[in-house]
Design an enzyme around this catalytic site. Structure first.
Site, PDB file in Angstrom:
ATOM      1  N   CYS A  77       0.883  -1.305  -0.182  1.00  0.00           N
ATOM      2  CA  CYS A  77      -0.039  -0.067  -0.172  1.00  0.00           C
ATOM      3  C   CYS A  77       0.864   1.174  -0.078  1.00  0.00           C
ATOM      4  O   CYS A  77       1.811   1.287   0.859  1.00  0.00           O
ATOM      5  CB  CYS A  77      -0.881   0.035   1.118  1.00  0.00           C
ATOM      6  SG  CYS A  77      -1.926   1.538   1.363  1.00  0.00           S
ATOM      7  N   CYS A 109       0.351   3.352   3.779  1.00  0.00           N
ATOM      8  CA  CYS A 109       0.745   2.684   5.202  1.00  0.00           C
ATOM      9  C   CYS A 109       1.574   1.374   4.789  1.00  0.00           C
ATOM     10  O   CYS A 109       2.118   0.970   5.827  1.00  0.00           O
ATOM     11  CB  CYS A 109      -0.586   2.144   5.704  1.00  0.00           C
ATOM     12  SG  CYS A 109      -1.387   0.603   5.090  1.00  0.00           S
ATOM     13  N   CYS A 121      -7.123  -1.034   0.973  1.00  0.00           N
ATOM     14  CA  CYS A 121      -6.215  -1.506   1.958  1.00  0.00           C
ATOM     15  C   CYS A 121      -7.098  -1.703   3.298  1.00  0.00           C
ATOM     16  O   CYS A 121      -7.663  -0.853   3.847  1.00  0.00           O
ATOM     17  CB  CYS A 121      -5.236  -0.532   2.258  1.00  0.00           C
ATOM     18  SG  CYS A 121      -4.007  -0.917   3.389  1.00  0.00           S
ATOM     19  N   CYS A 161      -5.470   1.251   6.043  1.00  0.00           N
ATOM     20  CA  CYS A 161      -5.695   2.510   5.812  1.00  0.00           C
ATOM     21  C   CYS A 161      -6.861   2.964   5.055  1.00  0.00           C
ATOM     22  O   CYS A 161      -7.228   4.245   4.832  1.00  0.00           O
ATOM     23  CB  CYS A 161      -4.392   3.232   5.185  1.00  0.00           C
ATOM     24  SG  CYS A 161      -4.028   2.805   3.481  1.00  0.00           S
ATOM     25  N   CYS A 170      -7.503  -5.923 -10.234  1.00  0.00           N
ATOM     26  CA  CYS A 170      -6.858  -4.937 -11.009  1.00  0.00           C
ATOM     27  C   CYS A 170      -6.599  -3.695 -10.212  1.00  0.00           C
ATOM     28  O   CYS A 170      -7.549  -3.060  -9.572  1.00  0.00           O
ATOM     29  CB  CYS A 170      -8.115  -4.512 -12.053  1.00  0.00           C
ATOM     30  SG  CYS A 170      -7.738  -3.572 -13.547  1.00  0.00           S
TER      31      CYS A 170
END
Length: 157
Positions: free
Chosen positions: A64, A67, A113, A116, A136
């Site tokens: 991510c 984070c 995510c 976060c 995707c």
């Protein structure tokens, strides 16, 4: 009376899943460009065939952008022909939140995510075996870490 089940503080792979505060999320988003903010925080989509990670063939982990939570391993990446980096399975299913998305006149599954809540992209049931899933992703939502370089983690205080 039964108490509601609280989400696990750690994933099966050992990562901290406690949600970031709004203030911490904004602090981590401060260096993003306006386009990156639009994609990650406002659920936008980058143009196809323009993402910086589309043609990356190195071994490693995609994490991510906000984070650092590991999202996908490079060995799960495949060429989908769609113009966005595509993967057939996540690093750890607990690292991804799936939400029903009815925007743009269609029904899709948005992925975010888990730590976060940053927008990552969408998952579709038309991927290759063994999962038949196509995650995707927007390149702007991820950062690539070459094999042997662990992602820097930004966790809840």
């Amino acid at each position: 009376m039964q108490k509601p089940t609280e989400p696990a503080a750690r994933s099966a792979s050992g990562y901290d899943l406690r949600p970031l505060s709004k203030a911490e999320r904004e602090r981590l988003a401060a260096p993003l460009t306006p386009e990156e903010r639009h994609i990650i925080l406002d659920h936008g989509t980058e143009r196809p065939f323009c993402g910086t990670l589309l043609n990356n063939k190195q071994s490693g982990v995609y994490a991510c952008r906000l984070c650092g939570l590991p999202l996908f391993q490079a060995n799960a990446k495949f060429e989908s022909g769609t113009g966005w980096p595509s993967f057939y399975q996540p690093f750890d299913p607990e690292h991804i939140t799936e939400l029903r998305d009815v925007s743009h006149g269609m029904i899709r599954t948005e992925i975010r995510c888990r730590r976060c809540d940053g927008h990552l992209g969408h998952v579709f049931p038309d991927g290759p075996p063994p999962t038949h899933q196509r995650y995707c992703l927007n390149s702007a939502s991820m950062q690539f870490y070459p094999e042997g370089q662990p992602p820097e983690q930004h966790t809840a205080a």
